[in-house]
Design a protein around this motif. Sequence first.
Motif, short mmCIF file in Angstrom:
data_model
loop_
_atom_site.label_atom_id
_atom_site.label_comp_id
_atom_site.label_asym_id
_atom_site.label_seq_id
_atom_site.Cartn_x
_atom_site.Cartn_y
_atom_site.Cartn_z
N HIS A 142 50.01 17.29 -54.78
CA HIS A 142 49.80 16.29 -53.72
C HIS A 142 50.66 16.62 -52.49
N LEU A 143 51.90 17.01 -52.73
CA LEU A 143 52.79 17.38 -51.63
C LEU A 143 52.22 18.57 -50.86
N LEU A 144 51.71 19.54 -51.59
CA LEU A 144 51.13 20.72 -50.95
C LEU A 144 49.89 20.35 -50.14
N ASP A 145 49.05 19.48 -50.72
CA ASP A 145 47.85 19.01 -50.00
C ASP A 145 48.24 18.25 -48.73
N MET A 146 49.24 17.37 -48.85
CA MET A 146 49.67 16.60 -47.69
C MET A 146 50.20 17.51 -46.59
N SER A 147 50.87 18.59 -46.99
CA SER A 147 51.46 19.50 -46.00
C SER A 147 50.40 20.23 -45.18
N GLN A 148 49.15 20.19 -45.63
CA GLN A 148 48.05 20.82 -44.90
C GLN A 148 47.47 19.90 -43.83
N ARG A 149 47.85 18.64 -43.87
CA ARG A 149 47.32 17.71 -42.86
C ARG A 149 47.91 18.04 -41.49
N PRO A 150 47.13 17.83 -40.43
CA PRO A 150 47.61 18.18 -39.08
C PRO A 150 48.89 17.46 -38.68
N LYS A 151 49.09 16.24 -39.19
CA LYS A 151 50.25 15.46 -38.76
C LYS A 151 51.32 15.33 -39.86
N VAL A 152 51.33 16.24 -40.79
CA VAL A 152 52.37 16.25 -41.82
C VAL A 152 52.99 17.63 -41.88
N GLN A 153 54.30 17.68 -41.77
CA GLN A 153 55.03 18.94 -41.90
C GLN A 153 56.06 18.78 -43.01
N VAL A 154 56.05 19.70 -43.96
CA VAL A 154 56.99 19.66 -45.07
C VAL A 154 57.83 20.94 -45.06
N TRP A 171 70.03 15.62 -38.88
CA TRP A 171 68.66 16.14 -38.90
C TRP A 171 68.61 17.57 -38.39
N GLU A 172 69.33 17.85 -37.31
CA GLU A 172 69.36 19.20 -36.78
C GLU A 172 69.94 20.18 -37.80
N ILE A 173 70.94 19.73 -38.54
CA ILE A 173 71.56 20.61 -39.54
C ILE A 173 70.58 20.94 -40.65
N VAL A 174 69.91 19.91 -41.21
CA VAL A 174 69.03 20.17 -42.35
C VAL A 174 67.77 20.94 -41.95
N THR A 175 67.26 20.68 -40.75
CA THR A 175 66.09 21.45 -40.33
C THR A 175 66.46 22.90 -40.05
N GLY A 176 67.70 23.11 -39.58
CA GLY A 176 68.16 24.47 -39.36
C GLY A 176 68.32 25.26 -40.64
N LEU A 177 68.62 24.56 -41.73
CA LEU A 177 68.79 25.21 -43.04
C LEU A 177 67.47 25.38 -43.79
N ALA A 178 66.45 24.64 -43.39
CA ALA A 178 65.18 24.63 -44.13
C ALA A 178 64.39 25.92 -43.88
N LEU A 179 63.57 26.26 -44.87
CA LEU A 179 62.66 27.40 -44.73
C LEU A 179 61.53 27.04 -43.77
N PRO A 180 60.93 28.03 -43.10
CA PRO A 180 59.76 27.75 -42.26
C PRO A 180 58.61 27.16 -43.08
N VAL A 181 57.62 26.63 -42.38
CA VAL A 181 56.51 25.92 -43.03
C VAL A 181 55.85 26.77 -44.12
N ARG A 223 55.86 26.14 -48.17
CA ARG A 223 54.65 25.96 -48.99
C ARG A 223 54.66 26.93 -50.17
N ASP A 224 55.10 28.16 -49.93
CA ASP A 224 55.18 29.13 -51.02
C ASP A 224 56.13 28.65 -52.11
N LEU A 225 57.25 28.05 -51.71
CA LEU A 225 58.23 27.57 -52.68
C LEU A 225 57.66 26.40 -53.49
#
Length: 249
Positions: free
Chosen positions: A159-171, A224-234, A238-240
């Motif tokens: 479900h999380l992976l499906d949601m991440s494919q929506r235009p207005k959802v970024q995971v 927020w800036e710290i955690v987004t800076g540490l996060a993997l790209p989109v 998704r691969d993870l």
Amino acid sequence: MQRSRMGLTQDQAGAAIRVSGSLIAAIENGRLVPQPDTAAQLDELFGTGDEVQRAAEEAREDARPPWLRPWTEHEQRAVLLRTFEPMLIPGLLQTEAYARAVLAGGRLSPAEVDRTVQVRRERQAATVDRDDPPMLSAVIGEFALASGPPEVMRDQLKHLLDMSQRPKVQVLVVPRSAGLHAGLAGAFVLATLPGRGRAGYVDDQLRGRLVTDGGDLDRLEVSWEIVTGLALPVNLSRDLIAKAINDHD
């Protein structure tokens, strides 16, 4: 009650509006509040005007904890929601089974679990599942992808992976290799409101708290800036998530 006066069983009433008899039972014993469309169908079936709909709306409002109500109003008005969860899947992206597994771990009664899950579903319907949803950017700790019963996690991660494919959802996922960081202090949500207003929400063991103080919001923005800076790209995130699905097989 109207159903009994009409001589209908729960199964018959359910069949008349195309729901299960068990759902009718759950509504009648107070475990569930009918959704707006179901309440409208029951009013039509029973010829009760808008009586069921009004009762359902009152019950729905009562089901939301008082400390949650101010936040959900901001949540529904937001044009952008940014949520960080180091340990769990964010509530707006949870499946019902996952939400129940998390809530059951808190030793809540079945009725409390039912009410909380329904409130969560309604919040999803009013935000990510509506026709004109806000942009939702979710940053999740990798730990959240691995914690939970395998049979629940498989569906939740799909479900999380499906949601991440929506235009207005970024995971985005913060990998374990990021080590210790400011975000581990706790989950939070930032809402950008129409006209560039801001509001935030933080949770603890007792209840959630609405954040409106400018200085506190600035500190959440820094986190927020710290955690987004540490996060993997989109795409790598998704691969993870896909790898985690396979790990739960």
